[in-house]
Design a protein around this motif. Structure first.
Motif, PDB file in Angstrom:
ATOM      1  N   LEU A  49     -97.028   6.629  -8.236  1.00 31.35           N
ATOM      2  CA  LEU A  49     -97.398   4.933  -8.542  1.00 31.35           C
ATOM      3  C   LEU A  49     -96.855   4.421  -9.746  1.00 31.35           C
ATOM      4  O   LEU A  49     -96.177   3.490  -9.661  1.00 31.35           O
ATOM      5  CB  LEU A  49     -98.821   4.958  -8.545  1.00 31.35           C
ATOM      6  N   ARG A  50     -96.915   5.377 -10.668  1.00 30.58           N
ATOM      7  CA  ARG A  50     -96.267   4.782 -11.964  1.00 30.58           C
ATOM      8  C   ARG A  50     -94.667   5.134 -12.052  1.00 30.58           C
ATOM      9  O   ARG A  50     -94.130   4.033 -12.423  1.00 30.58           O
ATOM     10  CB  ARG A  50     -96.662   5.696 -13.291  1.00 30.58           C
ATOM     11  N   SER A  51     -94.138   5.841 -11.405  1.00 29.92           N
ATOM     12  CA  SER A  51     -92.802   5.954 -11.367  1.00 29.92           C
ATOM     13  C   SER A  51     -92.200   4.683 -10.453  1.00 29.92           C
ATOM     14  O   SER A  51     -91.070   4.374 -10.777  1.00 29.92           O
ATOM     15  CB  SER A  51     -92.111   7.301 -10.632  1.00 29.92           C
ATOM     16  N   MET A  52     -92.677   4.109  -9.710  1.00 34.00           N
ATOM     17  CA  MET A  52     -92.592   3.035  -8.982  1.00 34.00           C
ATOM     18  C   MET A  52     -92.878   1.573  -9.370  1.00 34.00           C
ATOM     19  O   MET A  52     -92.648   0.637  -8.918  1.00 34.00           O
ATOM     20  CB  MET A  52     -92.828   3.322  -7.387  1.00 34.00           C
ATOM     21  N   CYS A  53     -93.717   1.840 -10.563  1.00 34.33           N
ATOM     22  CA  CYS A  53     -94.354   0.641 -11.173  1.00 34.33           C
ATOM     23  C   CYS A  53     -95.229   0.000  -9.980  1.00 34.33           C
ATOM     24  O   CYS A  53     -95.246  -1.282  -9.804  1.00 34.33           O
ATOM     25  CB  CYS A  53     -93.363  -0.524 -11.596  1.00 34.33           C
ATOM     26  N   ALA A  54     -95.810   0.800  -9.348  1.00 33.21           N
ATOM     27  CA  ALA A  54     -96.697   0.186  -8.223  1.00 33.21           C
ATOM     28  C   ALA A  54     -98.053   0.240  -8.193  1.00 33.21           C
ATOM     29  O   ALA A  54     -98.864  -0.034  -7.322  1.00 33.21           O
ATOM     30  CB  ALA A  54     -96.434   1.355  -6.898  1.00 33.21           C
ATOM     31  N   PHE A  55     -98.608   0.272  -9.449  1.00 28.31           N
ATOM     32  CA  PHE A  55     -99.938  -0.032  -9.537  1.00 28.31           C
ATOM     33  C   PHE A  55    -100.257  -1.337  -9.619  1.00 28.31           C
ATOM     34  O   PHE A  55     -99.484  -2.498  -9.907  1.00 28.31           O
ATOM     35  CB  PHE A  55    -100.529   0.201 -11.205  1.00 28.31           C
ATOM     36  N   GLU A  56    -101.503  -1.678  -8.599  1.00 30.45           N
ATOM     37  CA  GLU A  56    -101.562  -3.259  -8.549  1.00 30.45           C
ATOM     38  C   GLU A  56    -101.816  -4.066  -9.626  1.00 30.45           C
ATOM     39  O   GLU A  56    -101.721  -5.247  -9.698  1.00 30.45           O
ATOM     40  CB  GLU A  56    -102.740  -3.431  -7.491  1.00 30.45           C
ATOM     41  N   GLN A  57    -102.495  -3.502 -10.748  1.00 29.57           N
ATOM     42  CA  GLN A  57    -102.883  -4.168 -11.971  1.00 29.57           C
ATOM     43  C   GLN A  57    -102.861  -3.280 -13.142  1.00 29.57           C
ATOM     44  O   GLN A  57    -102.859  -2.109 -12.942  1.00 29.57           O
ATOM     45  CB  GLN A  57    -104.443  -4.767 -11.965  1.00 29.57           C
ATOM     46  N   ALA A  58    -102.622  -3.817 -14.414  1.00 33.40           N
ATOM     47  CA  ALA A  58    -102.582  -2.932 -15.495  1.00 33.40           C
ATOM     48  C   ALA A  58    -103.883  -2.301 -15.892  1.00 33.40           C
ATOM     49  O   ALA A  58    -104.788  -2.911 -15.414  1.00 33.40           O
ATOM     50  CB  ALA A  58    -102.110  -3.845 -16.745  1.00 33.40           C
ATOM     51  N   PRO A  59    -103.849  -1.110 -16.241  1.00 36.42           N
ATOM     52  CA  PRO A  59    -105.283  -0.479 -17.002  1.00 36.42           C
ATOM     53  C   PRO A  59    -105.821  -1.398 -17.751  1.00 36.42           C
ATOM     54  O   PRO A  59    -105.301  -2.089 -18.543  1.00 36.42           O
ATOM     55  CB  PRO A  59    -104.638   0.879 -17.824  1.00 36.42           C
ATOM     56  N   GLN A  60    -107.398  -1.288 -17.770  1.00 38.48           N
ATOM     57  CA  GLN A  60    -107.993  -2.027 -18.868  1.00 38.48           C
ATOM     58  C   GLN A  60    -108.082  -1.384 -20.235  1.00 38.48           C
ATOM     59  O   GLN A  60    -107.882  -0.274 -20.255  1.00 38.48           O
ATOM     60  CB  GLN A  60    -109.457  -2.128 -18.389  1.00 38.48           C
ATOM     61  N   PHE A  61    -108.365  -2.012 -21.080  1.00 42.10           N
ATOM     62  CA  PHE A  61    -108.620  -1.621 -22.512  1.00 42.10           C
ATOM     63  C   PHE A  61    -109.870  -0.573 -22.224  1.00 42.10           C
ATOM     64  O   PHE A  61    -109.810   0.489 -22.854  1.00 42.10           O
ATOM     65  CB  PHE A  61    -108.936  -2.473 -23.582  1.00 42.10           C
ATOM     66  N   ALA A  62    -111.013  -0.796 -21.824  1.00 43.63           N
ATOM     67  CA  ALA A  62    -111.859  -0.200 -21.635  1.00 43.63           C
ATOM     68  C   ALA A  62    -112.512   0.770 -22.791  1.00 43.63           C
ATOM     69  O   ALA A  62    -112.620   1.935 -22.867  1.00 43.63           O
ATOM     70  CB  ALA A  62    -111.911   0.840 -20.289  1.00 43.63           C
ATOM     71  N   ILE A  63    -112.466   0.053 -23.990  1.00 44.99           N
ATOM     72  CA  ILE A  63    -112.970   0.897 -25.296  1.00 44.99           C
ATOM     73  C   ILE A  63    -114.520   0.452 -25.365  1.00 44.99           C
ATOM     74  O   ILE A  63    -115.047  -0.473 -25.621  1.00 44.99           O
ATOM     75  CB  ILE A  63    -112.138   0.213 -26.308  1.00 44.99           C
ATOM     76  N   SER A  64    -115.288   1.656 -24.990  1.00 42.96           N
ATOM     77  CA  SER A  64    -116.604   1.265 -25.314  1.00 42.96           C
ATOM     78  C   SER A  64    -117.381   1.717 -26.518  1.00 42.96           C
ATOM     79  O   SER A  64    -118.253   1.472 -27.027  1.00 42.96           O
ATOM     80  CB  SER A  64    -117.186   2.179 -24.331  1.00 42.96           C
ATOM     81  N   SER A  65    -116.357   2.821 -27.238  1.00 39.73           N
ATOM     82  CA  SER A  65    -116.961   3.157 -28.721  1.00 39.73           C
ATOM     83  C   SER A  65    -115.690   3.556 -29.380  1.00 39.73           C
ATOM     84  O   SER A  65    -114.860   3.931 -28.945  1.00 39.73           O
ATOM     85  CB  SER A  65    -118.017   4.186 -28.687  1.00 39.73           C
ATOM     86  N   VAL A  66    -116.041   3.729 -30.716  1.00 36.44           N
ATOM     87  CA  VAL A  66    -114.917   4.282 -31.409  1.00 36.44           C
ATOM     88  C   VAL A  66    -115.418   4.996 -32.691  1.00 36.44           C
ATOM     89  O   VAL A  66    -116.664   4.831 -33.017  1.00 36.44           O
ATOM     90  CB  VAL A  66    -114.029   3.054 -32.180  1.00 36.44           C
ATOM     91  N   ALA A  67    -114.732   6.000 -33.290  1.00 31.75           N
ATOM     92  CA  ALA A  67    -115.524   6.497 -34.649  1.00 31.75           C
ATOM     93  C   ALA A  67    -115.395   5.692 -35.836  1.00 31.75           C
ATOM     94  O   ALA A  67    -114.326   4.806 -35.850  1.00 31.75           O
ATOM     95  CB  ALA A  67    -114.135   7.859 -34.897  1.00 31.75           C
ATOM     96  N   SER A  68    -116.252   5.924 -36.486  1.00 33.94           N
ATOM     97  CA  SER A  68    -116.458   4.998 -37.870  1.00 33.94           C
ATOM     98  C   SER A  68    -117.357   5.945 -38.702  1.00 33.94           C
ATOM     99  O   SER A  68    -118.610   6.025 -38.334  1.00 33.94           O
ATOM    100  CB  SER A  68    -116.875   3.797 -37.193  1.00 33.94           C
ATOM    101  N   ASN A  69    -117.132   5.909 -39.974  1.00 33.87           N
ATOM    102  CA  ASN A  69    -117.893   6.592 -40.918  1.00 33.87           C
ATOM    103  C   ASN A  69    -118.491   7.902 -40.508  1.00 33.87           C
ATOM    104  O   ASN A  69    -119.649   8.111 -40.742  1.00 33.87           O
ATOM    105  CB  ASN A  69    -118.839   5.604 -41.569  1.00 33.87           C
TER     106      ASN A  69
END
Length: 432
Positions: A49-69
Motif C-alpha cells: 500500500l505505501r509503495s503504491m501511495c495507495a492508502f485511502e487517507q493520511a495517518p492521523q496524528f493520534a497523540i494521546s499523551s506525551v512525556a513531560s517532567n
C-alpha cells in the motif's frame, strides 16, 4: 492520462491487499495481530500500500499523551479553523501543575511540499513536552472541488495570516515555527500582519527555509531555477480523475512527488524500511510499530495544486521576490522591514543538501531584525535537512535551542509588561 492509470492501479492494489489494521495511523496494541511473527501477509500488505501511495487517507496524528517532567500528561486535539486550503489543529497539554506565567504556545507551519503535515508528528510530540502546539494541516488538492479556488501561493499566505490570528484568539500570541518551504509564506504572512500593526505572534523561527535560493544553490535550487514554468507544466502536472472531489483540478500529483523524494534521498527511505523489517524479523514489536508509523507518515503524500506549485517555482527559485523585496501578495507588498522589532531565530544544518548554507540565516538581514546573536543564528553540526525537525539532532540540539530562545523572549516580554504596569500605577498615583 498517467494519473487515471495510477489511480486505477491504486484501487487494484487496495483490492488485492485489503485494509490492514492501523491503515489510518492509529496506535496498535503490543498484541496487534498484523505485527506478530505469524502475520507476514499483513506486513506485506502495508509495504504494498505505501509503495503504491495507495492508502485511502493520511495517518492521523493520534497523540494521546506525551512525556513531560519525568512523567506523562494527556493531550487533547481540536480543530480551531477550517479553510478550503487546510485546517488549523490545536494540541493542548493537560499538565498536573499550573504552567509558568507568560508561557506561549507554538504554531508549527508545516511545509506544503509533498508530505501531509502528519510527517511532523515527532516534531509535534517533542514540542508538546513543554507547551501547547498549533499545526497547519494542508488539504490534499485532489479532495478540494475546483470551485473552492485555484489555491495559489497568495491563498496560502492569506490562510497563514488567518491561522495566526485564530491561534492568537485562543488566548495569547504564539511562537511561529516554519519548516523548510513553509518559511517563505510564513515570513510573508508575519510581515503583512506586522505592516498592519497587528502582530499576534511573539517570535518567528525558521528551520531550513529557502528564503534566498541565490545563496549557495543546491542541486534542487539549480534544477528548479534552470527549468521553465512551461517545462514543469508539461512534465509534472496532471488532472485529478473523476473519482475524487477535485475531479478536473490540475495538480502536481503526490505519486510523482514521492518518486522525486525517494530519488533525491534514497538513504532516508531505506533507513526507515530497514528499521521496520529488522525490528519485525527480530520480534521487537514495539520497535516495529514505531518504525511502521514513521514509514506510513513518510509515505503519506498529497497532491499540490498546479497554481501553488508553479507560484513556488516562480517566486522562490526564478524571481526571488522575497529577498528582492518585490513580492506583492493579494495587492499588498511584503515589507519584511516591518519585522525589525520581532525576535527571529534561524536554524540550518551543515549537511543540508536541500537548502544551501546561508539561505535561511539571511532572514535576519532581510528583516533588519535585532542583532543576530550566534544562538539565534545556529548552524547545527552533523545535521541534514530532515534532522532539523526529526531524529536525535532535532531532539538534542534544535529543540533545546528553540526552547532557550522562547524562554528568553518570554522573559523579556514579561519584564516589559511589568515595567508598563509599574509606570501605569505611578501615573495613577500622580493623578490622584
Amino acid at each position: 492520462m498517467l494519473y487515471a492509470l495510477i489511480d486505477a492501479q491504486r484501487r487494484l492494489t487496495r483490492a488485492i491487499a485489503g485494509r490492514p489494521p492501523d491503515e489510518c495511523g492509529s496506535e496498535p496494541s503490543a498484541q496487534a495481530p498484523w505485527v506478530t511473527p505469524g502475520k507476514a501477509a499483513n506486513a506485506f500488505r502495508h509495504w504494498l500500500l505505501r509503495s503504491m501511495c495507495a492508502f485511502e487517507q493520511a495517518p492521523q496524528f493520534a497523540i494521546s499523551s506525551v512525556a513531560s517532567n519525568g512523567g506523562r500528561i494527556t493531550v487533547d486535539e481540536t480543530l480551531v479553523q477550517s479553510l478550503p486550503t487546510g485546517t488549523l489543529r490545536r494540541f493542548t497539554r493537560n499538565p498536573i501543575a499550573p504552567e509558568p506565567a507568560g508561557k506561549r504556545p507554538v504554531l508549527l507551519c508545516a511545509p506544503l511540499a509533498g508530505h501531509h503535515a502528519v510527517m511532523l508528528r515527532e516534531t509535534v510530540e517533542t514540542l508538546l513536552e513543554e507547551r501547547d502546539v498549533f499545526v497547519t494541516d494542508w488539504a490534499d488538492a485532489r479532495d478540494a472541488p475546483r470551485e473552492a479556488g485555484p489555491f495559489s501561493l497568495d491563498d496560502y499566505v492569506l490562510a497563514l495570516e488567518s491561522f495566526i490570528c485564530a491561534a492568537h484568539a485562543q488566548g495569547s500570541p504564539v511562537h511561529l515555527v516554519a519548516v523548510c518551504q513553509a518559511s517563505v509564506p510564513t515570513l510573508a504572512a508575519a510581515a503583512l500582519l506586522a505592516s498592519a500593526q497587528a502582530a499576534p505572534f511573539a517570535s518567528v523561527s525558521l528551520l531550513g527555509g529557502p528564503i534566498d535560493t541565490r545563496l549557495n544553490p543546491t542541486l534542487v535550487d539549480r534544477f528548479a531555477g534552470s527549468h521553465t514554468l512551461s517545462w514543469f507544466r508539461e512534465n509534472v502536472i496532471d488532472v485529478v480523475p473523476s473519482s475524487y472531489r477535485g475531479a478536473g483540478r490540475r495538480v502536481y500529483p503526490g505519486f510523482i512527488q514521492q518518486a522525486a523524494i525517494i530519488a533525491a534521498h534514497p538513504e532516508r527511505h531505506l533507513s526507515l524500511e530497514s528499521a521496520y523489517w529488522s525490528n519485525w524479523l527480530a520480534g521487537d514489536m514495539p520497535g516495529a510499530m514505531k518504525a511502521l508509523r514513521s514509514l506510513n507518515e513518510y509515505a503519506a503524500v498529497l497532491d499540490m495544486a498546479e497554481c501553488y506549485f508553479l507560484d513556488i517555482i516562480r517566486v522562490v527559485f526564478h524571481e526571488h521576490l522575497l529577498p528582492r523585496k518585490t513580492w506583492v501578495v493579494a495587492g499588498q507588498r511584503v515589507e519584511t522591514d516591518a519585522l525589525r522589532e520581532t525576535p527571529i531565530c534561524t536554524m540550518e544544518g551543515d549537511r543540508d543538501d536541500i537548502t544551501g548554507a546561508g539561505q535561511n540565516h539571511c532572514a535576519h538581514e532581510l528583516c533588519k531584525s535585532l542583532p543576530a546573536r550566534p544562538d539565534r543564528q545556529l548552524t547545527v553540526p552533523q545535521c541534514n535537512h530532515y534532522d532539523l525537525f526529526t531524529g536525535s539532532r532535532w531532539r538534542d540540539a534544535v529543540h533545546p535551542s528553540l526552547c532557550n530562545f522562547w524562554r528568553e523572549v518570554e522573559t523579556a516580554a514579561l519584564g516589559i509588561r511589568r515595567k508598563r504596569g509599574e509606570a501605569s500605577h505611578a501615573d495613577r498615583r500622580r493623578q490622584a
